[in-house]
Design a protein around this motif. Structure first.
Motif, short mmCIF file in Angstrom:
data_model
loop_
_atom_site.label_atom_id
_atom_site.label_comp_id
_atom_site.label_asym_id
_atom_site.label_seq_id
_atom_site.Cartn_x
_atom_site.Cartn_y
_atom_site.Cartn_z
N GLU A 140 28.07 23.43 40.48
CA GLU A 140 26.75 23.88 41.11
C GLU A 140 26.94 24.63 42.46
OE1 GLU A 140 22.83 24.86 41.64
OE2 GLU A 140 23.90 23.72 39.71
N SER A 141 28.01 24.11 43.15
CA SER A 141 28.56 24.93 44.43
C SER A 141 28.98 26.14 44.37
CB SER A 141 29.40 24.04 45.28
OG SER A 141 30.56 23.94 44.41
N LEU A 142 29.22 26.75 43.09
CA LEU A 142 30.04 27.83 42.80
C LEU A 142 28.70 29.09 42.76
CD1 LEU A 142 32.59 26.82 39.89
CD2 LEU A 142 32.93 26.91 42.65
N LYS A 143 27.49 28.82 42.63
CA LYS A 143 26.61 29.59 42.24
C LYS A 143 26.45 30.97 43.21
CE LYS A 143 25.37 27.42 38.49
NZ LYS A 143 25.67 28.12 37.07
N ASP A 144 26.79 30.92 44.45
CA ASP A 144 26.44 31.81 45.47
C ASP A 144 27.78 32.74 45.66
OD1 ASP A 144 23.91 31.30 45.72
OD2 ASP A 144 24.24 30.08 47.35
N GLU A 175 27.15 31.38 34.34
CA GLU A 175 26.18 32.43 34.78
C GLU A 175 26.64 32.47 36.28
OE1 GLU A 175 22.34 30.63 34.37
OE2 GLU A 175 22.28 31.49 32.19
N LEU A 176 27.94 33.03 36.40
CA LEU A 176 28.49 33.38 37.69
C LEU A 176 28.59 34.85 38.16
CD1 LEU A 176 31.44 30.84 37.66
CD2 LEU A 176 29.46 30.33 38.88
N LYS A 177 28.42 35.35 39.55
CA LYS A 177 28.52 36.67 39.88
C LYS A 177 30.11 36.90 39.69
CE LYS A 177 26.01 35.59 43.54
NZ LYS A 177 25.58 35.70 44.67
N TYR A 178 30.43 38.06 39.31
CA TYR A 178 31.86 38.54 39.02
C TYR A 178 31.96 40.01 39.03
CZ TYR A 178 31.28 39.32 33.98
OH TYR A 178 30.92 39.67 32.77
N THR A 179 33.06 40.57 39.44
CA THR A 179 33.80 41.88 39.28
C THR A 179 34.85 41.84 38.42
OG1 THR A 179 32.82 42.22 41.47
CG2 THR A 179 34.60 43.91 40.45
N SER A 180 34.96 42.50 37.31
CA SER A 180 36.37 42.66 36.36
C SER A 180 37.16 43.36 37.12
CB SER A 180 35.71 42.79 35.12
OG SER A 180 34.81 42.36 34.46
N VAL A 181 38.47 42.71 37.01
CA VAL A 181 39.57 43.53 37.48
C VAL A 181 40.71 43.67 36.43
CG1 VAL A 181 39.06 43.24 39.78
CG2 VAL A 181 40.41 41.47 38.43
N THR A 182 41.66 44.39 36.91
CA THR A 182 42.81 44.87 35.59
C THR A 182 43.32 43.62 35.33
OG1 THR A 182 43.11 46.94 36.72
CG2 THR A 182 44.83 46.09 35.23
N ASN A 183 43.94 42.63 35.91
CA ASN A 183 44.63 41.44 35.51
C ASN A 183 44.27 40.03 36.34
OD1 ASN A 183 46.54 42.03 37.66
ND2 ASN A 183 47.72 43.18 36.37
#
Length: 276
Positions: A154-158, A177-185
């Protein structure tokens, strides 16, 4: 020594949830042939004719990474070298975009994917997969001085996460349902957190054991929440006769102790799955 202790600690915690590890290995082996072409793809003869097996990898310590002389080493790299030697060919390592691994395989640019690859449903539907050989988990990486704030899902949501594109970490970010950016590796994901451009990362526990915490490359980072449990396998083209060859190689190398010796060299022995 610290890295080995950390690896064992991570794996012991993860294995508490793997109450059916033995049956999962059998299921994964059965699933690897589901949907495969009824016609055998004779990759073994092809690689013997050309004299090498091309292995798709990414920079992923302790599985595949370069030593000071620029040679690919790691548990997977060393096992791949040994497998190639058993076939009488050379192992040739090629860095790939992880999200394109199935396309690289289908196009013939590589002969297999051998890089701490999680046996997801998507992977098993697009490749022939070996028996699982290592346990793993996806875990959250945060700066050490903020770890106390992020001890529950729950603490990871923000948080804003960095994850490897096309990886099991990216799947976990979506699932939770976490906010993320995809990177190369995964190495890039760690760099994002270290630089402060991302709040956290999701990476493999085996990589965390080698690269995160006291005495490692990222001593100001640590791990907190474990998001799942999973297994690694090697991927070949659908119907490839190399799948059975590798399964037999795994069995023989486990039986003679060489697999365990290689795992100990890279601190992943606690994650090994018995080959039988």
């Amino acid at each position: 020594m610290f890295k080995k202790v950390l690896a064992i600690t991570l794996m012991m915690a993860m294995c508490l949830s793997l109450v059916a590890c033995g049956s999962k290995q059998e299921d994964a082996a059965n699933n690897s042939s589901d949907g495969a072409s009824s016609a055998t793809v004779e990759d073994l003869a092809k690689i013997k004719e050309k004299g090498n097996i091309v292995i798709g990898i990414t920079d992923f310590e302790p599985m595949d990474y370069k030593d000071a002389d620029g040679n690919w080493v790691g548990f997977d790299a060393d096992m791949a070298e040994a497998f190639a030697k058993s076939l009488g060919v050379e192992a040739k390592f090629v860095e790939i975009e992880w999200d394109n691994k199935a396309l690289e395989l289908e196009s013939g640019n590589i002969d297999c994917v051998w890089n701490g690859m999680t046996l997801t449903d998507e992977v098993k539907s697009s490749m022939d997969c070996s028996n699982p050989y290592c346990n793993n988990a996806q875990i959250v990486i945060v700066p050490s001085d903020k770890a106390d704030q992020y001890q529950t899902e729950e603490s990871l949501k923000d948080l804003n996460f960095a994850v490897e594109v096309g990886s099991a970490g990216e799947e976990q970010a979506k699932e939770h349902e976490l906010k993320y950016t995809s990177v190369t590796n995964q190495a890039s994901a760690l760099m994002e957190v270290a630089a402060g451009t991302s709040d956290a990362a999701i990476i493999d526990s085996l990589m965390a054991a080698a690269m995160v915490g006291e005495g490692t490359s990222y001593d100001k980072l640590t791990y907190t929440v474990g998001l799942n449990s999973e297994e690694y396998g090697v991927g070949f083209r659908k119907g490839s006769d190399l799948t059975e060859e590798l399964n037999n190689f795994f069995k023989s190398s486990y039986a003679d102790g060489s697999m365990q010796k290689t795992a100990e060299e890279y601190g992943v022995q606690a994650a090994l799955i018995e080959q039988k």
